[in-house]
Design a protein around this motif. Structure first.
Motif, short mmCIF file in Angstrom:
data_model
loop_
_atom_site.label_atom_id
_atom_site.label_comp_id
_atom_site.label_asym_id
_atom_site.label_seq_id
_atom_site.Cartn_x
_atom_site.Cartn_y
_atom_site.Cartn_z
N ALA A 10 9.27 -1.49 6.42
CA ALA A 10 9.09 -0.77 7.68
C ALA A 10 10.38 -0.10 8.14
O ALA A 10 10.36 1.00 8.70
CB ALA A 10 8.58 -1.73 8.75
N PHE A 11 11.51 -0.75 7.88
CA PHE A 11 12.80 -0.17 8.28
C PHE A 11 13.12 1.09 7.47
O PHE A 11 13.64 2.07 8.00
CB PHE A 11 13.92 -1.20 8.10
N VAL A 12 12.80 1.06 6.19
CA VAL A 12 13.10 2.20 5.32
C VAL A 12 12.15 3.36 5.59
O VAL A 12 12.57 4.52 5.70
CB VAL A 12 13.05 1.77 3.84
N ILE A 13 10.87 3.08 5.73
CA ILE A 13 9.88 4.15 5.88
C ILE A 13 9.90 4.76 7.27
O ILE A 13 9.57 5.94 7.44
CB ILE A 13 8.48 3.62 5.51
N LYS A 14 10.26 3.96 8.27
CA LYS A 14 10.30 4.43 9.67
C LYS A 14 8.87 4.52 10.25
O LYS A 14 7.88 4.35 9.55
CB LYS A 14 11.02 5.78 9.78
N PRO A 15 8.76 4.86 11.55
CA PRO A 15 7.44 4.90 12.19
C PRO A 15 6.55 6.00 11.65
O PRO A 15 7.00 6.94 10.99
CB PRO A 15 7.78 5.13 13.67
N SER A 59 -9.31 5.61 11.72
CA SER A 59 -10.51 5.65 10.87
C SER A 59 -10.29 6.42 9.57
O SER A 59 -10.82 6.07 8.52
CB SER A 59 -11.68 6.26 11.64
N LYS A 60 -9.49 7.47 9.62
CA LYS A 60 -9.29 8.30 8.44
C LYS A 60 -8.54 7.56 7.33
O LYS A 60 -8.57 7.99 6.18
CB LYS A 60 -8.52 9.57 8.81
N ASN A 61 -7.85 6.47 7.68
CA ASN A 61 -7.07 5.73 6.69
C ASN A 61 -7.70 4.39 6.31
O ASN A 61 -7.06 3.59 5.62
CB ASN A 61 -5.66 5.47 7.22
N THR A 62 -8.93 4.16 6.73
CA THR A 62 -9.56 2.87 6.47
C THR A 62 -9.76 2.64 4.97
O THR A 62 -9.42 1.58 4.43
CB THR A 62 -10.92 2.79 7.18
N LYS A 63 -10.31 3.62 4.28
CA LYS A 63 -10.56 3.45 2.84
C LYS A 63 -9.25 3.25 2.09
O LYS A 63 -9.19 2.47 1.13
CB LYS A 63 -11.31 4.66 2.30
N ASN A 64 -8.22 3.93 2.51
CA ASN A 64 -6.93 3.80 1.84
C ASN A 64 -6.38 2.39 1.94
O ASN A 64 -5.93 1.80 0.94
CB ASN A 64 -5.95 4.81 2.44
N ILE A 65 -6.42 1.81 3.12
CA ILE A 65 -5.85 0.47 3.31
C ILE A 65 -6.70 -0.58 2.62
O ILE A 65 -6.20 -1.57 2.09
CB ILE A 65 -5.68 0.16 4.82
N LEU A 66 -8.03 -0.38 2.59
CA LEU A 66 -8.90 -1.34 1.90
C LEU A 66 -8.68 -1.27 0.39
O LEU A 66 -8.72 -2.30 -0.30
CB LEU A 66 -10.36 -1.05 2.24
N ALA A 89 1.45 0.40 6.66
CA ALA A 89 0.15 1.07 6.70
C ALA A 89 0.30 2.50 7.22
O ALA A 89 1.07 2.77 8.15
CB ALA A 89 -0.81 0.29 7.60
N GLU A 90 -0.44 3.40 6.62
CA GLU A 90 -0.48 4.82 6.98
C GLU A 90 0.83 5.57 6.69
O GLU A 90 1.00 6.71 7.11
CB GLU A 90 -0.84 5.00 8.46
N ARG A 91 1.76 4.92 5.98
CA ARG A 91 3.04 5.56 5.75
C ARG A 91 3.49 5.53 4.30
O ARG A 91 4.53 6.09 3.97
CB ARG A 91 4.14 4.89 6.60
N ALA A 92 2.76 4.89 3.42
CA ALA A 92 3.17 4.77 2.02
C ALA A 92 2.13 5.41 1.11
O ALA A 92 0.93 5.13 1.24
CB ALA A 92 3.37 3.30 1.63
N GLN A 93 2.58 6.25 0.21
CA GLN A 93 1.67 6.83 -0.77
C GLN A 93 1.20 5.74 -1.74
O GLN A 93 1.86 4.73 -1.94
CB GLN A 93 2.36 7.95 -1.54
N LEU A 94 0.07 5.99 -2.36
CA LEU A 94 -0.54 4.98 -3.21
C LEU A 94 0.37 4.61 -4.39
O LEU A 94 0.51 3.44 -4.74
CB LEU A 94 -1.90 5.47 -3.72
N VAL A 95 1.00 5.60 -5.01
CA VAL A 95 1.87 5.33 -6.16
C VAL A 95 3.05 4.46 -5.74
O VAL A 95 3.41 3.48 -6.43
CB VAL A 95 2.36 6.65 -6.79
N ALA A 96 3.67 4.81 -4.61
CA ALA A 96 4.79 4.00 -4.13
C ALA A 96 4.34 2.59 -3.80
O ALA A 96 5.07 1.61 -4.08
CB ALA A 96 5.40 4.66 -2.89
N TYR A 97 3.16 2.45 -3.25
CA TYR A 97 2.64 1.13 -2.91
C TYR A 97 2.41 0.29 -4.17
O TYR A 97 2.72 -0.90 -4.20
CB TYR A 97 1.34 1.29 -2.13
N LEU A 98 1.88 0.89 -5.22
CA LEU A 98 1.64 0.16 -6.46
C LEU A 98 2.95 -0.29 -7.10
O LEU A 98 3.02 -1.37 -7.68
CB LEU A 98 0.84 1.04 -7.43
#
Length: 255
Positions: free
Chosen positions: A231-236, A66-73, A160-169
Motif C-alpha cells: 500500500a505504501f508503494v502503490i499509494k492511494p 462494483s466495476k472491480n468486483t470480478k477483478n478482486i474475486l 485492491a483496485e490499484r494493482a494490475q493482474l500481472v503485477a499481482y501474480l
C-alpha cells in the motif's frame, strides 16, 4: 416367596444388564507412529482455514466498487490456485526441506539428504525425511498451503483496485514461494533460529526462539507487513483524495 424376596427378584429382572465393553475404536492412533489422528486433525483444521478465502472474497468484494468486483474475486481465486502449485513445487521445501536434519539450515529449508519436500519427490521415503505412509505429511502440506494462500490474500485487500493482474501474480508467487515459507522455517521448523517450540538444539536459536501457536506472527503479521509495504508503494487509489488532501467518498457495492 416372601414379599421382600419377590420384590428383590422383580427388581433384579427389571435391572438391565451392564453394557459390554465397547469395541476398540481407536486403532487409527496406532498407524504410522501415532500420527494418523494428528493428520486427521490437520486436515479438518486446514479445511476451516481454507474457508477464510470465502471471507476475504466477501469482505473485499463488498469494499471495492462494483466495476472491480470480478477483478478482486479472480485474484482471490488465483491466490488459491497458483499458491497450491508453488507450495507443491518448492514452498514446502523452503519451509520444511531439512526438517529433523542435524545439518539443517537455520534460515531457509534445503534438500539435505535427498530431495525432501521439493516437488514432493522425497515424500513416502524415510531417506527423504518425509514418510507419507500415515498421511501426516500430506495433511501438513495442505494445512500449510492454505495458510500460505491466506497470507497472500491479506495483501490483496490492501492493494485492491490499484494493482494490475500481472503485477499481482508476481507478488503472489514471491510471497507464497519465498517470503512466507522462509518465515515458516524460522518459527515452525525444528531447525529454525526463531523456533522455540520445535528446535531442540537451543544454541541454534536467538534467545531461545519464540512460540507462535496459531500463526498470529507467521501468517498474519507476515501478510500484514507485506500489505503495508504494498500500500505504501502503490499509494492511494486515483480519485481517493481531492487537491486539498481531503478524502473523497468511494462507496463499495452492497455485497
Amino acid at each position: 416367596l416372601s414379599p421382600q424376596r419377590k420384590q428383590a427378584s422383580l427388581l433384579k429382572m427389571a435391572t438391565p444388564a451392564a453394557p459390554s465393553a465397547p469395541p476398540p475404536m481407536f486403532y487409527l492412533a496406532d498407524i504410522g507412529g501415532n500420527q494418523a489422528l494428528d493428520a486427521f486433525y490437520l486436515l479438518i483444521m486446514g479445511v476451516f482455514v481454507f474457508f477464510m478465502q470465502c471471507g476475504f472474497a466477501l469482505l473485499e468484494a463488498g469494499t471495492v466498487r462494483s466495476k472491480n468486483t470480478k477483478n478482486i474475486l479472480l485474484k482471490n481465486l488465483l491466490d488459491a490456485c497458483l499458491g497450491a502449485i508453488i507450495w507443491w513445487a518448492w514452498g514446502m521445501g523452503v519451509a520444511y526441506g531439512d526438517s529433523a536434519s542435524e545439518d539443517g539450515n537455520v534460515f531457509i529449508g534445503t534438500a539435505v539428504g535427498g530431495s525432501g519436500a521439493f516437488l514432493a519427490a522425497g515424500w513416502g521415503t524415510p531417506k527423504g525425511g518425509f514418510d507419507g505412509s500415515d498421511g501426516y505429511t500430506i495433511s501438513l502440506w495442505f494445512f500449510q498451503y492454505v495458510f500460505a494462500a491466506a497470507a497472500a490474500t491479506i495483501v490483496s485487500g490492501a492493494v485492491a483496485e490499484r494493482a494490475q493482474l500481472v503485477a499481482y501474480l508476481i507478488y503472489t508467487s514471491v510471497i507464497t514461494g519465498f517470503i512466507y515459507p522462509v518465515v515458516v522455517h524460522w518459527v515452525w521448523c525444528n531447525n529454525g533460529f526463531l523456533s522455540g517450540g520445535f528446535t531442540a538444539d537451543k544454541s541454534k536459536t536467538i534467545l531461545g526462539g519464540c512460540l507462535d501457536f496459531a500463526g498470529s506472527g507467521v501468517v498474519h503479521m507476515t501478510g500484514g507487513v507485506a500489505a503495508l509495504c504494498g500500500a505504501f508503494v502503490i499509494k492511494p487509489r486515483i480519485g481517493r483524495f481531492d487537491e486539498n488532501g481531503n478524502a473523497v467518498p468511494m462507496p463499495g457495492q452492497s455485497t
